[in-house]
Design a protein around this motif. Structure first.
Motif, PDB file in Angstrom:
ATOM      1  N   THR A   9       1.113  -1.011  -0.142  1.00 58.85           N
ATOM      2  CA  THR A   9       0.027  -0.429  -0.004  1.00 58.85           C
ATOM      3  C   THR A   9       1.028   1.422   0.318  1.00 58.85           C
ATOM      4  O   THR A   9       1.812   1.436  -0.141  1.00 58.85           O
ATOM      5  CB  THR A   9      -1.132   0.286   0.794  1.00 58.85           C
ATOM      6  N   ASP A  10      -0.290   2.582  -0.021  1.00 57.55           N
ATOM      7  CA  ASP A  10       0.831   3.703  -0.064  1.00 57.55           C
ATOM      8  C   ASP A  10       1.210   4.168   0.862  1.00 57.55           C
ATOM      9  O   ASP A  10       0.936   3.964   2.173  1.00 57.55           O
ATOM     10  CB  ASP A  10      -0.210   4.757  -0.887  1.00 57.55           C
ATOM     11  N   ASN A  11       1.927   4.705   0.987  1.00 54.00           N
ATOM     12  CA  ASN A  11       2.533   5.727   2.552  1.00 54.00           C
ATOM     13  C   ASN A  11       1.737   6.611   2.490  1.00 54.00           C
ATOM     14  O   ASN A  11       1.712   7.625   3.803  1.00 54.00           O
ATOM     15  CB  ASN A  11       3.974   5.800   2.344  1.00 54.00           C
ATOM     16  N   ILE A  46      -2.834  -2.847  -3.104  1.00 56.50           N
ATOM     17  CA  ILE A  46      -4.386  -1.331  -2.464  1.00 56.50           C
ATOM     18  C   ILE A  46      -3.606  -0.337  -2.232  1.00 56.50           C
ATOM     19  O   ILE A  46      -3.240   0.158  -1.210  1.00 56.50           O
ATOM     20  CB  ILE A  46      -5.271  -2.126  -1.677  1.00 56.50           C
ATOM     21  N   ALA A  47      -4.574   0.981  -3.321  1.00 53.72           N
ATOM     22  CA  ALA A  47      -4.112   1.799  -3.019  1.00 53.72           C
ATOM     23  C   ALA A  47      -4.470   3.032  -3.729  1.00 53.72           C
ATOM     24  O   ALA A  47      -4.039   3.910  -4.711  1.00 53.72           O
ATOM     25  CB  ALA A  47      -2.209   2.095  -2.931  1.00 53.72           C
ATOM     26  N   GLY A  48      -5.539   2.895  -3.818  1.00 57.11           N
ATOM     27  CA  GLY A  48      -6.365   3.747  -4.679  1.00 57.11           C
ATOM     28  C   GLY A  48      -6.120   3.229  -5.889  1.00 57.11           C
ATOM     29  O   GLY A  48      -6.145   4.504  -6.724  1.00 57.11           O
ATOM     30  N   ILE A  49      -5.662   2.350  -6.460  1.00 52.06           N
ATOM     31  CA  ILE A  49      -5.173   2.180  -7.837  1.00 52.06           C
ATOM     32  C   ILE A  49      -6.150   2.742  -9.119  1.00 52.06           C
ATOM     33  O   ILE A  49      -6.911   1.458  -8.600  1.00 52.06           O
ATOM     34  CB  ILE A  49      -4.354   1.134  -7.895  1.00 52.06           C
ATOM     35  N   THR A  50      -5.578   3.373 -10.019  1.00 44.57           N
ATOM     36  CA  THR A  50      -6.837   3.113 -10.662  1.00 44.57           C
ATOM     37  C   THR A  50      -6.594   2.493 -11.830  1.00 44.57           C
ATOM     38  O   THR A  50      -5.519   2.307 -12.504  1.00 44.57           O
ATOM     39  CB  THR A  50      -6.656   5.360 -11.733  1.00 44.57           C
ATOM     40  N   ILE A  51      -7.851   2.314 -12.041  1.00 42.46           N
ATOM     41  CA  ILE A  51      -7.911   0.674 -13.210  1.00 42.46           C
ATOM     42  C   ILE A  51      -7.855   1.471 -14.685  1.00 42.46           C
ATOM     43  O   ILE A  51      -8.531   2.238 -14.877  1.00 42.46           O
ATOM     44  CB  ILE A  51      -9.668   0.035 -12.793  1.00 42.46           C
ATOM     45  N   LEU A  59      -3.298  18.756  -9.824  1.00 40.05           N
ATOM     46  CA  LEU A  59      -4.049  17.938 -10.368  1.00 40.05           C
ATOM     47  C   LEU A  59      -3.264  17.296  -9.241  1.00 40.05           C
ATOM     48  O   LEU A  59      -2.583  16.016  -8.860  1.00 40.05           O
ATOM     49  CB  LEU A  59      -3.864  17.696 -11.529  1.00 40.05           C
ATOM     50  N   TYR A  60      -4.775  16.149  -8.656  1.00 32.12           N
ATOM     51  CA  TYR A  60      -5.072  14.521  -8.217  1.00 32.12           C
ATOM     52  C   TYR A  60      -6.339  14.653  -7.900  1.00 32.12           C
ATOM     53  O   TYR A  60      -7.378  15.060  -8.643  1.00 32.12           O
ATOM     54  CB  TYR A  60      -3.976  15.177  -7.276  1.00 32.12           C
ATOM     55  N   ASP A  61      -6.668  12.786  -7.500  1.00 33.47           N
ATOM     56  CA  ASP A  61      -7.504  12.387  -7.309  1.00 33.47           C
ATOM     57  C   ASP A  61      -8.976  13.277  -6.658  1.00 33.47           C
ATOM     58  O   ASP A  61      -8.513  13.643  -5.460  1.00 33.47           O
ATOM     59  CB  ASP A  61      -7.297  10.980  -6.666  1.00 33.47           C
ATOM     60  N   LEU A  62      -9.927  13.312  -6.949  1.00 35.77           N
ATOM     61  CA  LEU A  62     -10.756  14.320  -5.769  1.00 35.77           C
ATOM     62  C   LEU A  62     -10.667  14.140  -4.807  1.00 35.77           C
ATOM     63  O   LEU A  62     -11.105  14.592  -4.218  1.00 35.77           O
ATOM     64  CB  LEU A  62     -12.255  13.946  -7.087  1.00 35.77           C
ATOM     65  N   GLU A  94      -3.900   0.430 -19.835  1.00 41.53           N
ATOM     66  CA  GLU A  94      -2.049  -0.092 -20.165  1.00 41.53           C
ATOM     67  C   GLU A  94      -1.696  -0.448 -18.752  1.00 41.53           C
ATOM     68  O   GLU A  94      -1.141  -1.593 -19.274  1.00 41.53           O
ATOM     69  CB  GLU A  94      -1.788   1.352 -19.776  1.00 41.53           C
ATOM     70  N   ARG A  95      -2.366  -0.578 -17.392  1.00 38.35           N
ATOM     71  CA  ARG A  95      -2.473  -0.815 -16.466  1.00 38.35           C
ATOM     72  C   ARG A  95      -2.435  -2.547 -16.182  1.00 38.35           C
ATOM     73  O   ARG A  95      -1.670  -3.408 -15.822  1.00 38.35           O
ATOM     74  CB  ARG A  95      -2.478  -0.618 -14.771  1.00 38.35           C
ATOM     75  N   GLY A  96      -3.404  -2.533 -16.233  1.00 38.07           N
ATOM     76  CA  GLY A  96      -3.593  -4.218 -17.032  1.00 38.07           C
ATOM     77  C   GLY A  96      -3.414  -5.278 -17.865  1.00 38.07           C
ATOM     78  O   GLY A  96      -3.588  -5.899 -18.068  1.00 38.07           O
TER      79      GLY A  96
HETATM   80  N1  GLN Z   1      -5.145   6.594  -8.233  1.00 37.35           N
HETATM   81  C1  GLN Z   1      -4.276   7.202  -9.058  1.00 37.35           C
HETATM   82  C2  GLN Z   1      -3.927   6.760  -9.915  1.00 37.35           C
HETATM   83  O1  GLN Z   1      -3.830   4.951  -9.731  1.00 37.35           O
HETATM   84  C3  GLN Z   1      -2.970   7.975  -7.263  1.00 37.35           C
HETATM   85  C4  GLN Z   1      -3.334   7.025  -6.191  1.00 37.35           C
HETATM   86  C5  GLN Z   1      -2.602   7.137  -4.989  1.00 37.35           C
HETATM   87  O2  GLN Z   1      -1.657   8.209  -4.947  1.00 37.35           O
HETATM   88  N2  GLN Z   1      -2.175   6.691  -4.063  1.00 37.35           N
HETATM   89  O3  GLN Z   1      -2.764   6.628 -10.528  1.00 37.35           O
END
Ligand code: GLN
Length: 255
Positions: A35-37, A94-99, A183-186, A102-104
């Protein structure tokens, strides 16, 4: 057979049986979670206790309980996280990772568990930036390896983009006037706009890109299916809503 012989056989067999039980049907292997720090309110360190808390932390613990998994949670910069999943160093991310498509290509995702998007933040008294149309020639902060960084590179190459390892650093630079916008996640931006008393920001413009968060796995992971099954149960039995309300204070709108 004489008594001593039985004794000897039992004494010899016992450790073997114990070993079989332990390996065959004993304690499950520990799942290494990345996860993210620092991504408020999904995963961050509670300053008063030093404990790692957040929406994602509650969710992955609930998933683990439902799917009977034993977790070990590791924190890191977001930039290294996806690489760590891709190479199989970690079993779950798990870290608010956007689907994203490209990542897929290099990692697997669970079903989406949270709807987000990207939004611009500026200092509350900023008069010059009222939407992304005003970003040309401006200094914009974001985070390395994020979808926001990618968005800025693709849509605003004429802006001066600084990507920080941690998003907190970008907000600090916005507060200090070293960048003009972030610019970042809402949901993350909203925390700094509404809750953080050290910052004085406002959002400008529309949500720039609709996004959904998913739990990440190395390609072909056997954990995708049990994690999806657990997520479905948590949505069904109200656990998801309880966690959502705890962190966002209102009912989740999906379902
Ligand atoms: N949702 C963003 C991404 O996937 C950032 C997630 C985050 O900083 N943990 O790129």
């Amino acid at each position: 057979m004489k008594k001593w012989k039985w004794k000897r056989i039992t004494v010899c067999l016992l450790p073997a049986v114990a070993l079989l039980l332990l390996n065959g049907c004993g304690a499950p292997d520990t799942v290494q979670v990345a996860t993210d720090n620092g991504f408020v309110p999904f995963e961050f360190v509670d300053p008063s206790t030093g404990e790692l808390i957040g929406f994602d932390i509650d969710l992955i613990n609930a998933v683990a309980e439902e799917a009977e998994l034993n977790l070990n949670i590791n924190t890191m910069d977001f930039d290294g996280l996806i690489a760590g999943i891709r190479t199989g160093r970690y079993d779950v991310g798990i870290a608010g990772i956007t689907i994203t498509e490209e990542r897929g290509e290099s990692i697997d995702f669970s079903d989406p568990y949270y709807d987000a998007g990207l939004i611009l933040a500026v200092q509350a008294d900023n008069q010059t930036i009222s939407s992304e149309a005003d970003l040309a020639g401006k200094r914009v902060g974001t985070r390395s390896g994020s979808t926001s960084e990618r968005y800025l590179q693709e849509h605003h190459p004429e802006a001066s983009i600084t990507a920080f390892p941690g998003i907190v650093e970008a907000y600090m630079d916005l507060e200090a006037g070293r960048v003009d916008a972030v610019l970042y996640d809402l949901p993350n931006v909203m925390y700094y706009v509404q809750q953080d008393s050290k910052t004085n920001f406002k959002t400008v413009g529309e949500v720039l890109q609709g996004e959904q968060y998913g739990i990440a796995f190395p390609k072909g992971s056997p954990l995708v299916e049990p994690v999806n099954a657990a997520l479905a149960v948590l949505r069904e039995n109200g656990t998801y809503d309880r966690i959502y309300e705890k962190w966002f204070g209102e009912d989740s709108e999906d379902e």
